[in-house]
Write a protein that holds these residues in place. Structure first.
Motif, PDB file in Angstrom:
ATOM      1  N   GLN A  57       5.968   7.987  -4.611  1.00  0.00           N
ATOM      2  CA  GLN A  57       5.023   6.865  -4.689  1.00  0.00           C
ATOM      3  C   GLN A  57       5.758   5.533  -4.721  1.00  0.00           C
ATOM      4  N   LYS A  58       6.805   5.467  -5.523  1.00  0.00           N
ATOM      5  CA  LYS A  58       7.538   4.199  -5.650  1.00  0.00           C
ATOM      6  C   LYS A  58       8.278   3.851  -4.360  1.00  0.00           C
ATOM      7  N   ARG A  59       8.864   4.842  -3.699  1.00  0.00           N
ATOM      8  CA  ARG A  59       9.543   4.581  -2.428  1.00  0.00           C
ATOM      9  C   ARG A  59       8.560   4.054  -1.396  1.00  0.00           C
ATOM     10  N   ALA A  60       7.396   4.675  -1.336  1.00  0.00           N
ATOM     11  CA  ALA A  60       6.379   4.243  -0.376  1.00  0.00           C
ATOM     12  C   ALA A  60       5.908   2.826  -0.678  1.00  0.00           C
ATOM     13  N   LEU A  61       5.714   2.544  -1.947  1.00  0.00           N
ATOM     14  CA  LEU A  61       5.265   1.206  -2.325  1.00  0.00           C
ATOM     15  C   LEU A  61       6.287   0.150  -1.939  1.00  0.00           C
ATOM     16  N   VAL A  62       7.541   0.385  -2.264  1.00  0.00           N
ATOM     17  CA  VAL A  62       8.584  -0.595  -1.950  1.00  0.00           C
ATOM     18  C   VAL A  62       8.671  -0.817  -0.441  1.00  0.00           C
ATOM     19  N   ALA A  63       8.636   0.261   0.343  1.00  0.00           N
ATOM     20  CA  ALA A  63       8.722   0.118   1.804  1.00  0.00           C
ATOM     21  C   ALA A  63       7.567  -0.723   2.338  1.00  0.00           C
ATOM     22  N   GLN A  64       6.371  -0.521   1.793  1.00  0.00           N
ATOM     23  CA  GLN A  64       5.207  -1.251   2.291  1.00  0.00           C
ATOM     24  C   GLN A  64       5.157  -2.679   1.753  1.00  0.00           C
ATOM     25  N   LEU A  65       5.654  -2.904   0.552  1.00  0.00           N
ATOM     26  CA  LEU A  65       5.783  -4.274   0.061  1.00  0.00           C
ATOM     27  C   LEU A  65       6.743  -5.065   0.934  1.00  0.00           C
ATOM     28  N   ARG A  66       7.832  -4.434   1.350  1.00  0.00           N
ATOM     29  CA  ARG A  66       8.807  -5.114   2.196  1.00  0.00           C
ATOM     30  C   ARG A  66       8.235  -5.387   3.582  1.00  0.00           C
ATOM     31  N   LEU A  67       7.425  -4.460   4.081  1.00  0.00           N
ATOM     32  CA  LEU A  67       6.746  -4.703   5.357  1.00  0.00           C
ATOM     33  C   LEU A  67       5.813  -5.904   5.239  1.00  0.00           C
ATOM     34  N   ALA A  68       5.043  -5.944   4.172  1.00  0.00           N
ATOM     35  CA  ALA A  68       4.120  -7.067   3.970  1.00  0.00           C
ATOM     36  C   ALA A  68       4.862  -8.392   3.882  1.00  0.00           C
ATOM     37  N   GLU A  69       5.986  -8.382   3.199  1.00  0.00           N
ATOM     38  CA  GLU A  69       6.799  -9.598   3.086  1.00  0.00           C
ATOM     39  C   GLU A  69       7.283 -10.035   4.463  1.00  0.00           C
ATOM     40  N   ARG A  70       7.753  -9.076   5.249  1.00  0.00           N
ATOM     41  CA  ARG A  70       8.268  -9.405   6.583  1.00  0.00           C
ATOM     42  C   ARG A  70       7.164  -9.954   7.484  1.00  0.00           C
ATOM     43  N   LEU A  71       5.948  -9.422   7.333  1.00  0.00           N
ATOM     44  CA  LEU A  71       4.842  -9.847   8.177  1.00  0.00           C
ATOM     45  C   LEU A  71       4.079 -11.043   7.622  1.00  0.00           C
ATOM     46  N   GLY A  72       4.383 -11.418   6.385  1.00  0.00           N
ATOM     47  CA  GLY A  72       3.665 -12.524   5.759  1.00  0.00           C
ATOM     48  C   GLY A  72       2.228 -12.186   5.430  1.00  0.00           C
ATOM     49  N   ARG A  73       1.957 -10.923   5.051  1.00  0.00           N
ATOM     50  CA  ARG A  73       0.600 -10.477   4.731  1.00  0.00           C
ATOM     51  C   ARG A  73       0.481 -10.175   3.235  1.00  0.00           C
ATOM     52  N   PRO A  74      -0.688 -10.406   2.667  1.00  0.00           N
ATOM     53  CA  PRO A  74      -0.929  -9.986   1.291  1.00  0.00           C
ATOM     54  C   PRO A  74      -1.057  -8.471   1.206  1.00  0.00           C
ATOM     55  N   VAL A  75      -1.017  -7.953  -0.017  1.00  0.00           N
ATOM     56  CA  VAL A  75      -1.147  -6.516  -0.240  1.00  0.00           C
ATOM     57  C   VAL A  75      -2.360  -6.233  -1.122  1.00  0.00           C
ATOM     58  N   LEU A  76      -2.973  -5.066  -0.897  1.00  0.00           N
ATOM     59  CA  LEU A  76      -4.085  -4.591  -1.714  1.00  0.00           C
ATOM     60  C   LEU A  76      -3.559  -3.440  -2.560  1.00  0.00           C
ATOM     61  N   LEU A  77      -3.543  -3.636  -3.867  1.00  0.00           N
ATOM     62  CA  LEU A  77      -2.834  -2.730  -4.770  1.00  0.00           C
ATOM     63  C   LEU A  77      -3.762  -1.811  -5.550  1.00  0.00           C
ATOM     64  N   HIS A  78      -3.380  -0.530  -5.586  1.00  0.00           N
ATOM     65  CA  HIS A  78      -4.017   0.480  -6.421  1.00  0.00           C
ATOM     66  C   HIS A  78      -3.145   0.682  -7.651  1.00  0.00           C
ATOM     67  N   ASN A  79      -3.777   0.678  -8.827  1.00  0.00           N
ATOM     68  CA  ASN A  79      -3.051   0.906 -10.076  1.00  0.00           C
ATOM     69  C   ASN A  79      -3.897   1.814 -10.956  1.00  0.00           C
ATOM     70  N   ARG A  80      -3.338   2.968 -11.314  1.00  0.00           N
ATOM     71  CA  ARG A  80      -4.024   3.864 -12.245  1.00  0.00           C
ATOM     72  C   ARG A  80      -2.992   4.375 -13.235  1.00  0.00           C
ATOM     73  N   GLU A  81      -3.032   3.817 -14.440  1.00  0.00           N
ATOM     74  CA  GLU A  81      -2.124   4.188 -15.530  1.00  0.00           C
ATOM     75  C   GLU A  81      -0.659   4.081 -15.099  1.00  0.00           C
TER      76      GLU A  81
END
Length: 217
Positions: free
Chosen positions: A72-96
């Motif tokens: 989960q953490k690897r996937a999140l980091v990869a997609q956060l970095r993609l969003a940063e590169r593209l200049g897009r906001p992220v929609l975050l899921h958080n459960r505990e």
């Protein structure tokens, strides 16, 4: 979107209708054995559409644990970095998972109230978590849960946090607000959520509509 399979459909629907936009991403439930080299190029290609305005739904879910936490953490980091590169906001899921989520955002997606990085979707965490999220440049979005009788914690955070950092949402087909709870949710019901948020904040529903729409834009 929640998977690579449904993301193209989300983009297709968005491109067919005015006023409809899409986000593309892989949900934490779907991140077991996450393959960054396969997933990220597909998401980047889909994000080339002018109707794709965000990367999501991404994040962490330690309640169900459908995928190992490290995946989960690897996937999140990869997609956060993609969003940063593209200049897009992220929609975050958080459960505990807020401790790990906030720590990763501090490293990978730190912004400020003036430099927004995305949205904590269907917010139901503590006031302290909301304050940290807002300081990092994230909006907090309230779903139909704010109308549930047992969801005093959701109303507590809504009362304490600033309306200027809030959105309202449906999470359709889930989390239909009272009096529709237990039925499939739909966008029209967001008015019920907005009305309850207005009561909690002590303002008019029209003010909630005005401010949250401006926040979204």
């Amino acid at each position: 979107a929640t998977t690579l399979e449904d993301a193209p459909r989300a983009v297709e629907v968005a491109e067919r209708f005015d006023g409809v936009y899409a986000a593309v991403g892989v949900h934490p439930h779907e991140t077991k054995d996450f393959d960054e080299d396969r997933v990220v190029p597909v998401l980047e290609g889909l994000a080339a559409s002018r109707k794709v305005v965000a990367i999501g739904e991404i994040g962490l879910d330690y309640f169900y644990d459908f995928a190992p936490k490290d995946d989960q953490k690897r996937a999140l980091v990869a997609q956060l970095r993609l969003a940063e590169r593209l200049g897009r906001p992220v929609l975050l899921h958080n459960r505990e998972s807020e401790d790990d989520l906030l720590a990763l955002l501090e490293t990978e997606a730190k912004g400020s109230p003036e430099r927004l990085r995305g949205v904590f979707h269907s917010f139901c965490a503590s006031v302290a978590t909301g304050e940290r999220a807002i300081a990092l440049g994230f909006l907090v979005s309230y779903s139909g849960m704010i109308t549930f009788q047992a969801a005093g914690n959701v109303r507590e955070s809504a009362a304490a946090l600033p309306l200027g950092a809030m959105l309202v949402e449906t999470d359709a087909p889930y989390l239909a607000p009272a009096p529709f709870r237990g039925k499939p949710n739909e966008p029209a019901y967001v008015t019920q959520t907005a009305a309850r948020l207005a009561e909690v904040k002590g303002v008019s529903p029209e003010e909630v509509g005005r401010v949250t729409t401006a926040n979204f834009r």
